[in-house]
Write a protein that holds these residues in place. Structure first.
Motif, PDB file in Angstrom:
ATOM      1  N   CYS A 106      66.418  61.902  -0.714  1.00 39.76           N
ATOM      2  CA  CYS A 106      65.863  61.891  -2.226  1.00 39.76           C
ATOM      3  C   CYS A 106      66.016  63.271  -3.038  1.00 39.76           C
ATOM      4  N   ALA A 107      65.749  64.432  -2.304  1.00 36.49           N
ATOM      5  CA  ALA A 107      65.652  65.620  -3.155  1.00 36.49           C
ATOM      6  C   ALA A 107      66.990  65.922  -3.869  1.00 36.49           C
ATOM      7  N   VAL A 108      68.152  65.563  -3.055  1.00 36.13           N
ATOM      8  CA  VAL A 108      69.441  65.816  -3.456  1.00 36.13           C
ATOM      9  C   VAL A 108      70.138  64.654  -4.155  1.00 36.13           C
ATOM     10  N   SER A 109      69.542  63.638  -4.386  1.00 38.74           N
ATOM     11  CA  SER A 109      70.073  62.507  -5.285  1.00 38.74           C
ATOM     12  C   SER A 109      70.671  62.944  -6.310  1.00 38.74           C
ATOM     13  N   VAL A 110      71.922  62.386  -6.624  1.00 37.61           N
ATOM     14  CA  VAL A 110      72.402  62.521  -8.044  1.00 37.61           C
ATOM     15  C   VAL A 110      72.684  61.278  -9.002  1.00 37.61           C
ATOM     16  N   SER A 111      72.209  60.073  -8.419  1.00 37.13           N
ATOM     17  CA  SER A 111      72.207  59.071  -9.224  1.00 37.13           C
ATOM     18  C   SER A 111      70.969  58.081  -8.732  1.00 37.13           C
ATOM     19  N   PRO A 112      70.517  57.185  -9.677  1.00 38.79           N
ATOM     20  CA  PRO A 112      69.517  56.340  -9.412  1.00 38.79           C
ATOM     21  C   PRO A 112      69.812  55.399  -8.137  1.00 38.79           C
ATOM     22  N   GLU A 113      70.781  55.045  -8.028  1.00 38.74           N
ATOM     23  CA  GLU A 113      71.353  54.104  -6.650  1.00 38.74           C
ATOM     24  C   GLU A 113      71.131  55.183  -5.591  1.00 38.74           C
ATOM     25  N   MET A 114      71.585  56.246  -5.440  1.00 39.40           N
ATOM     26  CA  MET A 114      71.325  56.996  -4.402  1.00 39.40           C
ATOM     27  C   MET A 114      69.948  57.346  -4.035  1.00 39.40           C
ATOM     28  N   LEU A 115      69.202  57.625  -4.936  1.00 39.06           N
ATOM     29  CA  LEU A 115      67.799  57.903  -4.889  1.00 39.06           C
ATOM     30  C   LEU A 115      66.875  56.851  -4.465  1.00 39.06           C
ATOM     31  N   ILE A 116      67.322  55.512  -4.958  1.00 39.68           N
ATOM     32  CA  ILE A 116      66.708  54.042  -4.356  1.00 39.68           C
ATOM     33  C   ILE A 116      67.287  53.963  -2.794  1.00 39.68           C
ATOM     34  N   SER A 117      68.458  54.088  -2.644  1.00 39.75           N
ATOM     35  CA  SER A 117      68.908  54.074  -1.318  1.00 39.75           C
ATOM     36  C   SER A 117      68.043  55.032  -0.315  1.00 39.75           C
ATOM     37  N   ALA A 118      67.912  56.136  -0.632  1.00 42.16           N
ATOM     38  CA  ALA A 118      67.259  57.276   0.134  1.00 42.16           C
ATOM     39  C   ALA A 118      65.696  56.677   0.325  1.00 42.16           C
ATOM     40  N   ARG A 119      65.209  56.074  -0.836  1.00 42.22           N
ATOM     41  CA  ARG A 119      63.842  55.643  -0.620  1.00 42.22           C
ATOM     42  C   ARG A 119      63.808  54.622   0.504  1.00 42.22           C
ATOM     43  N   VAL A 120      64.768  53.782   0.627  1.00 44.77           N
ATOM     44  CA  VAL A 120      64.872  52.687   1.646  1.00 44.77           C
ATOM     45  C   VAL A 120      64.799  53.482   2.983  1.00 44.77           C
ATOM     46  N   VAL A 121      65.776  54.527   3.122  1.00 47.42           N
ATOM     47  CA  VAL A 121      65.812  55.196   4.491  1.00 47.42           C
ATOM     48  C   VAL A 121      64.404  55.700   4.853  1.00 47.42           C
ATOM     49  N   GLN A 122      63.550  56.272   3.970  1.00 43.47           N
ATOM     50  CA  GLN A 122      62.460  56.848   4.044  1.00 43.47           C
ATOM     51  C   GLN A 122      61.410  55.749   4.551  1.00 43.47           C
ATOM     52  N   GLY A 123      61.320  54.510   3.717  1.00 36.81           N
ATOM     53  CA  GLY A 123      60.547  53.498   4.280  1.00 36.81           C
ATOM     54  C   GLY A 123      60.929  52.800   5.641  1.00 36.81           C
ATOM     55  N   LEU A 124      62.026  52.845   5.772  1.00 38.54           N
ATOM     56  CA  LEU A 124      62.530  52.151   7.314  1.00 38.54           C
ATOM     57  C   LEU A 124      61.888  53.160   8.487  1.00 38.54           C
ATOM     58  N   PHE A 125      62.187  54.361   8.220  1.00 45.02           N
ATOM     59  CA  PHE A 125      61.844  55.354   9.214  1.00 45.02           C
ATOM     60  C   PHE A 125      60.297  55.535   9.412  1.00 45.02           C
ATOM     61  N   GLY A 126      59.672  55.446   7.884  1.00 45.71           N
ATOM     62  CA  GLY A 126      58.415  55.332   8.019  1.00 45.71           C
ATOM     63  C   GLY A 126      57.783  54.231   8.753  1.00 45.71           C
ATOM     64  N   ALA A 127      58.277  53.123   8.821  1.00 44.80           N
ATOM     65  CA  ALA A 127      58.018  51.919   9.531  1.00 44.80           C
ATOM     66  C   ALA A 127      58.083  52.075  11.056  1.00 44.80           C
ATOM     67  N   VAL A 128      58.825  53.014  11.431  1.00 44.44           N
ATOM     68  CA  VAL A 128      58.868  53.448  12.848  1.00 44.44           C
ATOM     69  C   VAL A 128      57.840  54.215  13.272  1.00 44.44           C
ATOM     70  N   MET A 129      57.608  55.244  12.266  1.00 45.49           N
ATOM     71  CA  MET A 129      56.535  56.263  12.680  1.00 45.49           C
ATOM     72  C   MET A 129      55.282  55.703  13.041  1.00 45.49           C
ATOM     73  N   LEU A 130      54.773  55.229  11.626  1.00 46.45           N
ATOM     74  CA  LEU A 130      53.292  55.149  11.184  1.00 46.45           C
ATOM     75  C   LEU A 130      52.735  53.917  12.255  1.00 46.45           C
ATOM     76  N   PRO A 131      53.197  53.010  12.865  1.00 44.96           N
ATOM     77  CA  PRO A 131      52.415  52.285  13.806  1.00 44.96           C
ATOM     78  C   PRO A 131      52.067  53.012  15.246  1.00 44.96           C
ATOM     79  N   GLN A 132      52.882  53.956  15.567  1.00 50.67           N
ATOM     80  CA  GLN A 132      52.741  54.534  16.705  1.00 50.67           C
ATOM     81  C   GLN A 132      51.340  55.164  16.850  1.00 50.67           C
ATOM     82  N   GLY A 133      50.995  55.917  15.684  1.00 55.24           N
ATOM     83  CA  GLY A 133      49.497  56.569  15.431  1.00 55.24           C
ATOM     84  C   GLY A 133      48.449  55.485  15.799  1.00 55.24           C
TER      85      GLY A 133
END
Length: 570
Positions: A106-133
């Motif tokens: 997200c921090a190194v994104s150079v276009s809206p499409e790249m930033l939105i795709s990086a947000r998807v990556v954040q969300g998917l891995f967040g979905a793996v991380m959070l329920p374990q707690g």
């Protein structure tokens, strides 16, 4: 040695000693929660700066949040089950590492499409991380401590939701090292690394004795059902609620039903389901899901409309609007502390929290009604403090009560389902209350223009504007103010405003009128804007109180105490 319950010769076997590093592990889990909660809200503040830097249309702003919410929601149930299969510590590490890498992208994104795709990556891995707690907390803490452990989520959620906008506004304005908005994602790097190191050191390595197999068809069905409900909720208003949005929401109900039937049959066949059907036969869990859906809708919806009111209606800066919410977060901490002292009352604490929160929301209404559009931050402190105390009381026992009846083999499924419910509830609240807010706003501001029309006509008559032209200008101003307030693209000029400008120029008959008429229009529009926003906000506060009343009633579906089987304890 246990000091609770009735001692017996079997105690050492039936009740093993609590995990040694459980409190350190809890703070590792809460660090992951903070990363998620911050990233869920920061784009609301930093979105305009992102779009100015990278480009993109008005929908880009919505997708910056929607991409995260969608990917998080569709992955949460599966993420919880992965913890049962591969171990919760392992999947927490995978999720934290992926979330950190997603933040860097997200921090190194150079276009809206790249930033939105990086947000998807954040969300998917967040979905793996959070329920374990949630699952690990249930495993690590004995019954007498789990109330405190689960109760920590309330203040952390409140602080993150309040501090997120403050932090985002500060970092964007400060522009450290020329990074601008990128710093809101870069701060996740040290947080993520700390969470990974903490997890390696403190999280337990427990794992299910018999590894279940991942239910791929079930994963597909629940992901599709969540996508079908979340997508129209977050995008519906952007497209003026077309028919396909409602068709998708209806289809989601059908797919959820198919998913439920499939999971039940899979369980009866002796196979491992993604969501254990027996969960929903437990009164505490099924009742908690319904209550949680309503409550998280209320909480997120209220925060959205209140932020809109302070920033747009009252003209507060993002930083000032965030600071206004500090009493709320402070109240949550107080409410959490009080809840620990009265934990023995169980469900009654949660219901008292709903009533206190409703009282605080009514206090906000009373403040706006008495003070009007000139309301200042200090005048909102008492009511927001009470609202926060109620929320802390409500949140503290919630997770413990809902997960109390869940058995060990159901923990991963229950944790993922509960976390997914939080996301769905938040999306519902933002969509429903946001839609009601903007749906009422146009009419509210139009009515406010009518209220100020007499004074405007007097000023126009003093500028020698003919009565017929006065009528046309007042009508133009009404439509322009309404359209401007509800425009999807704030930078575009509505056609009604262009018409107002044209009619205003035509009404000018002298240099004196050229100065008086625009000034009168600007003063009237500003007053109508503030009055209209205040009127709509007061209406929404009644809706919020109604949802809190429903939360109070739904609490009767929960058991009276978190762990009725521990009657021998304190």
């Amino acid at each position: 040695m246990s000091t609770t319950g009735v001692a017996s010769a079997e105690t050492p076997t039936d009740t093993p000693a609590p995990y040694r590093w459980r409190w350190a592990a809890l703070f590792v889990i809460l660090a992951a929660e903070v990363m998620d909660l911050l990233d869920a809200v920061v784009t609301n503040i930093a979105g305009p700066s992102m779009r100015a830097d990278l480009g993109g249309g008005a929908s880009t702003l919505q997708w910056l949040a929607a991409a995260y919410t969608l990917s998080m929601a569709v992955g949460l149930v599966t993420g919880g089950r992965l913890g049962d299969i591969h171990g919760r510590r392992t999947m927490f590490l995978v999720g934290a590492a992926g979330f950190t890498v997603g933040s860097l992208l997200c921090a190194v994104s150079v276009s809206p499409e790249m930033l939105i795709s990086a947000r998807v990556v954040q969300g998917l891995f967040g979905a793996v991380m959070l329920p374990q707690g949630l699952g690990m907390i249930k495993e690590m803490f004995p019954p007498q401590e789990s109330q405190k452990a689960f109760g920590m989520f309330g203040p952390v959620m409140g602080l993150s939701a309040v501090c997120g906008p403050i932090l985002a506004g500060w970092l964007v304005d400060a522009d450290y090292f020329g990074t601008g908005w990128r710093m809101i994602f870069l701060i996740n790097l040290p947080l993520g690394i700390a969470a990974i190191l903490g997890a390696l050191r403190y999280l337990p390595t427990t794992q299910s004795g018999d590894k279940p197999r991942l239910d791929i068809p079930g994963m597909f069905l629940v992901s599709l059902a969540a996508l079908l409900i979340i997508f129209p909720l977050v995008q519906g208003r952007e497209y003026d609620w077309p028919a396909w949005a409602f068709v998708m929401m209806g289809a989601s109900v059908v797919v959820f039903a198919v998913f439920g039937v499939y999971e039940s049959r899979r369980s009866k066949a002796g196979l491992d389901p993604l969501v254990v059907p027996s969960l929903f036969r437990k009164r505490g869990f099924s009742g908690g899901m319904t209550l949680g859906l309503v409550f998280f809708s209320t909480m997120q919806g209220f925060m959205l409309v209140f932020n809109l009111y302070t920033q747009i209606g009252l003209g507060y800066s993002p930083l000032k609007a965030g600071l206004v919410m500090v009493p709320w977060s402070g109240g949550m901490i107080v409410g959490f502390g009080v809840a620990q002292g009265v934990a023995r009352f169980g469900r009654a604490v949660l219901q008292a929290g709903a009533l206190v929160m409703a009282l605080g929301v009514f206090g906000v209404w009373l403040t706006l009604d008495m003070v009007g559009s000139g309301v200042g931050p200090w005048q909102l402190v008492p009511s927001l403090l009470v609202t926060g105390i109620g929320m802390g009381l409500l949140m503290a026992p919630f997770f413990d009560i809902v997960l109390a009846s869940v058995e060990q083999h159901e923990t991963g499924s229950a944790s993922g389902t509960m976390t997914a419910m939080q996301q769905l509830g938040g999306a519902f609240g933002v969509a429903i209350l946001g839609t009601v807010f903007f749906g009422l706003l146009g009419g509210g501001i139009g009515s406010a223009v009518d209220h100020h029309a007499g004074s405007l006509r007097t000023q126009l008559a003093a500028a020698h504007v003919a009565p017929a032209t006065q009528d046309r200008i007042v009508a133009d101003l009404r439509r322009c103010a309404s359209d401007r307030a509800t425009a999807k693209d704030s930078e575009a000029t509505p056609a009604s405003c262009a018409r107002l400008e044209k009619d205003t120029r035509a009404a000018v008959t002298s240099p004196e009128a050229a100065a008086k008429i625009p000034a009168a229009l600007q003063t009237t529009a500003a007053s109508a804007f503030e009055t209209g926003f205040g009127t709509v906000m007061k209406t929404l506060l009644w809706v919020v109180d109604g949802m809190l009343a429903l939360t109070f009633l739904l609490a009767f579906l929960l058991p009276r105490h978190a762990r009725p089987e521990d009657a021998g304890g304190h």
